[in-house]
Design a protein around this motif. Sequence first.
Motif, short mmCIF file in Angstrom:
data_model
loop_
_atom_site.label_atom_id
_atom_site.label_comp_id
_atom_site.label_asym_id
_atom_site.label_seq_id
_atom_site.Cartn_x
_atom_site.Cartn_y
_atom_site.Cartn_z
N SER A 167 -7.14 -3.23 5.81
CA SER A 167 -7.22 -4.67 5.99
C SER A 167 -5.98 -5.38 5.47
O SER A 167 -5.52 -6.35 6.07
CB SER A 167 -8.47 -5.22 5.31
OG SER A 167 -8.40 -5.04 3.92
N THR A 168 -5.40 -4.92 4.39
CA THR A 168 -4.18 -5.54 3.86
C THR A 168 -3.04 -5.38 4.85
O THR A 168 -2.31 -6.33 5.14
CB THR A 168 -3.80 -4.92 2.51
OG1 THR A 168 -4.91 -5.02 1.63
CG2 THR A 168 -2.60 -5.59 1.91
N THR A 169 -2.92 -4.19 5.39
CA THR A 169 -1.86 -3.94 6.37
C THR A 169 -2.06 -4.78 7.61
O THR A 169 -1.10 -5.36 8.15
CB THR A 169 -1.85 -2.45 6.74
OG1 THR A 169 -1.78 -1.67 5.56
CG2 THR A 169 -0.68 -2.12 7.65
N GLU A 170 -3.30 -4.87 8.06
CA GLU A 170 -3.58 -5.67 9.25
C GLU A 170 -3.28 -7.15 9.01
O GLU A 170 -2.73 -7.83 9.88
CB GLU A 170 -5.05 -5.49 9.67
CG GLU A 170 -5.35 -4.12 10.21
CD GLU A 170 -6.83 -3.88 10.41
OE1 GLU A 170 -7.63 -4.83 10.20
OE2 GLU A 170 -7.19 -2.75 10.76
N GLU A 171 -3.64 -7.65 7.83
CA GLU A 171 -3.38 -9.06 7.53
C GLU A 171 -1.88 -9.35 7.44
O GLU A 171 -1.41 -10.38 7.95
CB GLU A 171 -4.06 -9.46 6.21
CG GLU A 171 -5.56 -9.56 6.32
CD GLU A 171 -6.20 -10.00 5.03
OE1 GLU A 171 -5.62 -10.88 4.35
OE2 GLU A 171 -7.25 -9.46 4.68
N LEU A 172 -1.12 -8.43 6.85
CA LEU A 172 0.33 -8.62 6.78
C LEU A 172 0.96 -8.57 8.17
O LEU A 172 1.86 -9.35 8.49
CB LEU A 172 0.97 -7.57 5.87
CG LEU A 172 0.75 -7.75 4.38
CD1 LEU A 172 1.30 -6.56 3.61
CD2 LEU A 172 1.37 -9.03 3.89
N ALA A 173 0.48 -7.68 9.02
CA ALA A 173 1.00 -7.59 10.39
C ALA A 173 0.67 -8.87 11.16
O ALA A 173 1.50 -9.39 11.91
CB ALA A 173 0.41 -6.37 11.09
N ARG A 174 -0.53 -9.39 10.96
CA ARG A 174 -0.93 -10.63 11.63
C ARG A 174 -0.08 -11.80 11.15
O ARG A 174 0.36 -12.64 11.95
CB ARG A 174 -2.41 -10.90 11.37
CG ARG A 174 -2.98 -12.04 12.19
CD ARG A 174 -4.48 -12.12 12.03
NE ARG A 174 -4.92 -12.11 10.64
CZ ARG A 174 -5.15 -13.19 9.91
NH1 ARG A 174 -4.98 -14.38 10.43
NH2 ARG A 174 -5.54 -13.08 8.65
N LEU A 175 0.20 -11.85 9.84
CA LEU A 175 1.06 -12.91 9.30
C LEU A 175 2.48 -12.82 9.86
O LEU A 175 3.08 -13.84 10.22
CB LEU A 175 1.12 -12.82 7.77
CG LEU A 175 0.01 -13.51 7.00
CD1 LEU A 175 0.16 -13.22 5.52
CD2 LEU A 175 0.03 -15.00 7.24
N ALA A 176 3.02 -11.61 9.95
CA ALA A 176 4.37 -11.43 10.50
C ALA A 176 4.41 -11.87 11.96
O ALA A 176 5.38 -12.49 12.41
CB ALA A 176 4.80 -9.98 10.36
N GLU A 177 3.34 -11.57 12.66
CA GLU A 177 3.27 -11.98 14.07
C GLU A 177 3.21 -13.50 14.19
O GLU A 177 3.88 -14.10 15.05
CB GLU A 177 2.03 -11.33 14.71
CG GLU A 177 1.97 -11.46 16.20
CD GLU A 177 0.76 -10.71 16.76
OE1 GLU A 177 0.07 -11.31 17.61
OE2 GLU A 177 0.52 -9.57 16.33
N LEU A 178 2.42 -14.14 13.34
CA LEU A 178 2.34 -15.61 13.36
C LEU A 178 3.69 -16.24 13.02
O LEU A 178 4.09 -17.25 13.62
CB LEU A 178 1.27 -16.10 12.38
CG LEU A 178 -0.18 -15.88 12.78
CD1 LEU A 178 -1.11 -16.28 11.63
CD2 LEU A 178 -0.52 -16.66 14.04
#
Length: 133
Positions: A102-113
């Motif tokens: 979940s941490t990795t997914e949230e960081l990837a989502r933030l980078a995408e945003l």
Amino acid sequence: MQLATDYPVLNLFWTMLMFFLWILWFFLLFKIILDIFRDDDLSGWGKAGWLIFVILLPFLGVFVYLIARGKSMGQRDMQQMQEQQSAMDSYIRKTAGSAGGSTTEELARLAELKQQGHISEEEFLKAKAKILA
């Protein structure tokens, strides 16, 4: 040198054998006492009876217990090992899932945003610090 003549090798071997059998006996006695308390199928009176039998007549009590309940003793050991293994697997899955995925997914989502321009660099750094904290 006098010790070697008074205590031949065979006597040394016999002494070591008796010592290790004595240790093995205590290991078996404690394992049986622990199994008596661990068994959920026995009532309180049954546990007290077996315990008294094993303590008052230890050799006979241990051998009778092994003959009467040895198979179920092994099954309880296997069941306890399986429960411990499943609890460990569950803990590892929970820990690995919450920490890594979940941490990795949230960081990837933030980078995408951030790449899409929906959030600024400052907002990205604040959110990243919050996730990593």
